[in-house]
Write a protein that holds these residues in place. Structure first.
Motif, PDB file in Angstrom:
ATOM      1  N   PHE A   1       0.829  -1.214   0.000  1.00 28.41           N
ATOM      2  CA  PHE A   1       0.000   0.000   0.000  1.00 28.41           C
ATOM      3  C   PHE A   1       0.858   1.256   0.000  1.00 28.41           C
ATOM      4  N   LEU A   2       0.215   2.324  -0.488  1.00 29.63           N
ATOM      5  CA  LEU A   2       0.896   3.607  -0.637  1.00 29.63           C
ATOM      6  C   LEU A   2       0.860   4.356   0.696  1.00 29.63           C
ATOM      7  N   MET A   3       1.998   4.824   1.158  1.00 29.14           N
ATOM      8  CA  MET A   3       1.987   5.640   2.378  1.00 29.14           C
ATOM      9  C   MET A   3       3.249   6.482   2.442  1.00 29.14           C
ATOM     10  N   ASP A   4       3.082   7.744   2.817  1.00 30.03           N
ATOM     11  CA  ASP A   4       4.229   8.634   2.977  1.00 30.03           C
ATOM     12  C   ASP A   4       4.583   8.706   4.458  1.00 30.03           C
ATOM     13  N   MET A   5       5.702   8.122   4.799  1.00 26.12           N
ATOM     14  CA  MET A   5       6.128   8.058   6.199  1.00 26.12           C
ATOM     15  C   MET A   5       6.307   9.435   6.832  1.00 26.12           C
ATOM     16  N   LEU A   6       6.576  10.424   5.960  1.00 27.51           N
ATOM     17  CA  LEU A   6       6.855  11.748   6.511  1.00 27.51           C
ATOM     18  C   LEU A   6       5.571  12.570   6.688  1.00 27.51           C
ATOM     19  N   LYS A   7       4.417  11.996   6.371  1.00 28.35           N
ATOM     20  CA  LYS A   7       3.154  12.748   6.516  1.00 28.35           C
ATOM     21  C   LYS A   7       2.198  12.039   7.475  1.00 28.35           C
ATOM     22  N   PRO A   8       2.381  12.257   8.776  1.00 28.08           N
ATOM     23  CA  PRO A   8       1.572  11.559   9.776  1.00 28.08           C
ATOM     24  C   PRO A   8       0.065  11.733   9.551  1.00 28.08           C
ATOM     25  N   ASP A   9      -0.332  12.868   8.961  1.00 24.89           N
ATOM     26  CA  ASP A   9      -1.766  13.090   8.739  1.00 24.89           C
ATOM     27  C   ASP A   9      -2.349  12.053   7.797  1.00 24.89           C
TER      28      ASP A   9
ATOM     29  N   TRP B   1      -1.263   8.866   7.560  1.00 25.92           N
ATOM     30  CA  TRP B   1      -1.077   7.484   8.000  1.00 25.92           C
ATOM     31  C   TRP B   1      -2.429   6.826   8.234  1.00 25.92           C
ATOM     32  N   THR B   2      -2.544   5.632   7.687  1.00 25.13           N
ATOM     33  CA  THR B   2      -3.769   4.888   7.963  1.00 25.13           C
ATOM     34  C   THR B   2      -3.489   3.957   9.127  1.00 25.13           C
ATOM     35  N   ARG B   3      -4.398   3.922  10.044  1.00 26.87           N
ATOM     36  CA  ARG B   3      -4.211   3.051  11.209  1.00 26.87           C
ATOM     37  C   ARG B   3      -4.369   1.599  10.813  1.00 26.87           C
ATOM     38  N   GLN B   4      -3.427   0.790  11.226  1.00 28.23           N
ATOM     39  CA  GLN B   4      -3.440  -0.640  10.889  1.00 28.23           C
ATOM     40  C   GLN B   4      -3.576  -1.415  12.192  1.00 28.23           C
TER      41      GLN B   4
ATOM     42  N   HIS C   1       7.869   7.117  15.389  1.00 27.54           N
ATOM     43  CA  HIS C   1       6.620   7.774  15.771  1.00 27.54           C
ATOM     44  C   HIS C   1       5.421   6.900  15.350  1.00 27.54           C
ATOM     45  N   PHE C   2       5.472   6.447  14.101  1.00 29.91           N
ATOM     46  CA  PHE C   2       4.425   5.553  13.583  1.00 29.91           C
ATOM     47  C   PHE C   2       4.329   4.287  14.441  1.00 29.91           C
ATOM     48  N   ALA C   3       5.509   3.778  14.816  1.00 32.61           N
ATOM     49  CA  ALA C   3       5.567   2.497  15.533  1.00 32.61           C
ATOM     50  C   ALA C   3       5.034   2.598  16.968  1.00 32.61           C
ATOM     51  N   GLU C   4       4.948   3.837  17.482  1.00 29.26           N
ATOM     52  CA  GLU C   4       4.434   3.999  18.861  1.00 29.26           C
ATOM     53  C   GLU C   4       3.122   3.255  19.044  1.00 29.26           C
ATOM     54  N   ASN C   5       2.227   3.390  18.045  1.00 28.82           N
ATOM     55  CA  ASN C   5       0.938   2.697  18.149  1.00 28.82           C
ATOM     56  C   ASN C   5       0.890   1.420  17.344  1.00 28.82           C
ATOM     57  N   GLN C   6       1.856   1.262  16.435  1.00 25.79           N
ATOM     58  CA  GLN C   6       1.682   0.207  15.436  1.00 25.79           C
ATOM     59  C   GLN C   6       2.527  -1.047  15.668  1.00 25.79           C
ATOM     60  N   ILE C   7       3.407  -1.018  16.672  1.00 25.11           N
ATOM     61  CA  ILE C   7       4.076  -2.283  17.033  1.00 25.11           C
ATOM     62  C   ILE C   7       3.456  -2.737  18.345  1.00 25.11           C
ATOM     63  N   ARG C   8       3.157  -4.023  18.420  1.00 25.66           N
ATOM     64  CA  ARG C   8       2.563  -4.519  19.658  1.00 25.66           C
ATOM     65  C   ARG C   8       3.661  -4.626  20.724  1.00 25.66           C
ATOM     66  N   PRO C   9       3.280  -4.486  21.991  1.00 27.27           N
ATOM     67  CA  PRO C   9       4.255  -4.706  23.050  1.00 27.27           C
ATOM     68  C   PRO C   9       4.853  -6.099  22.895  1.00 27.27           C
ATOM     69  N   GLY C  10       6.159  -6.212  22.987  1.00 28.01           N
ATOM     70  CA  GLY C  10       6.821  -7.494  22.757  1.00 28.01           C
ATOM     71  C   GLY C  10       7.231  -7.671  21.299  1.00 28.01           C
ATOM     72  N   GLY C  11       6.844  -6.714  20.456  1.00 26.39           N
ATOM     73  CA  GLY C  11       7.216  -6.773  19.035  1.00 26.39           C
ATOM     74  C   GLY C  11       8.599  -6.178  18.798  1.00 26.39           C
TER      75      GLY C  11
END
Ligand code: GLN
Length: 290
Positions: A172-180, A182-185, A235-245
């Protein structure tokens, strides 16, 4: 081009002399062997055993066009439109970086650490040709693997590579530098990235085959903020990696210490910096605590 005859030994010799003007002897010889094998199906051994073999006009033309491109410093992987990464045959063109051997080492590290785990979910950020994502899917078949990139042209290549290798990876298309944007996965077990990390200052030292042909957007970062992609991904990974990931990055060898600090400050544990086969600090990982 003036050949003594249309015998393979004479043709090879003439082109070697030409290519030796801009490449080392070894490089030139290996390019020519590659071309003969790839275009005409003549291996090095066959060529050595049959030096008198005569090439047809159309075969000579095929070699001629490839040599012409090499003389313009076009990478042989782009001339052929393909390369091999971690045993996978991959399509490449000027929209994607040519996969590097150091990146195979990063894949090897990840595979080694996750081989015996069940159905992991993995995201490769800045996937380009899809090389990391596809190699991981091949080696960890139970994993759900996704790849994203800012370039729609790169994603087209990545999708073709998935299809050609019969691997299910979604892109999928995503610009890492544009947090606005980012689609939540759903959270991932593993995030990996080989983002642009060559500074503009280092650009001066690079060869024309890289500078003139590979996508600048996949390679270069400003001297002022060379870690911009890593900060954004963390910054993206704050919500997107699970604890223990886990998070894995390929890095510029000059920034090992700064990368350790960046991961540690972001709360990662067991931060580990590893060298590539040339002995350079090339990759880092961190564990997100529970
Ligand atoms: N290792 C690559 C090179 O030296 C750079 C890859 C990157 O910027 N991510 O050309």
């Amino acid at each position: 081009m003036n050949f003594k005859t249309n015998k393979i030994k004479d043709i090879r010799e003439t082109y070697l002399l030409e290519l030796n003007k801009i490449y080392t002897g070894n490089e030139a010889a290996s390019f020519l062997d590659h071309i003969l094998e790839h275009r005409l199906g003549i291996t090095r051994i066959q060529r050595a055993l049959n030096p008198e073999l005569r090439l047809s006009e159309s075969d000579m033309l095929k070699v001629h066009f490839d040599v012409k491109e090499l003389k313009k410093f076009r990478p042989i992987q782009y001339i052929f439109g393909e390369t091999v990464f971690f045993g996978l045959q991959l399509l490449v063109d000027e929209h994607v970086l040519i996969p590097r051997p150091e990146t195979e080492e990063l894949v090897l590290w990840i595979v080694g650490e996750h081989k015996n785990q069940g159905p992991l979910s993995i995201l490769d950020i800045g996937t380009g040709s899809g090389c990391i994502a596809l190699a991981l899917k091949k080696e960890l078949p139970l994993a759900t693997v996704q790849g994203c990139d800012v370039s729609a042209d790169a994603l087209k290549i990545a999708e073709k590579n998935a299809a050609a290798n019969n691997l299910t990876v979604s892109f999928f298309l995503m610009d890492m530098l544009k947090p606005d944007e980012w689609t939540r996965q759903p959270q991932f077990d593993v995030i990996v990235s080989n983002p642009p990390y060559v500074t503009n200052a280092e650009k001066q030292l690079m060869q024309p085959n890289v500078l003139n042909y590979e996508p600048a957007g996949a390679l270069f970062v400003s001297d002022e903020d060379p870690l911009v992609f890593y900060r954004s991904i963390l910054h993206f990974a704050e919500n997107q990696i699970r604890p223990g990931g886990k998070i894995y990055f390929e890095i510029n060898e000059r920034f090992g210490d700064q990368m350790i600090r960046l991961l540690t400050d972001a709360g990662y544990q067991n931060v580990e910096l590893r060298k590539d086969l040339s002995g350079k600090d090339r990759m880092i990982s961190g564990l997100k605590p529970f």
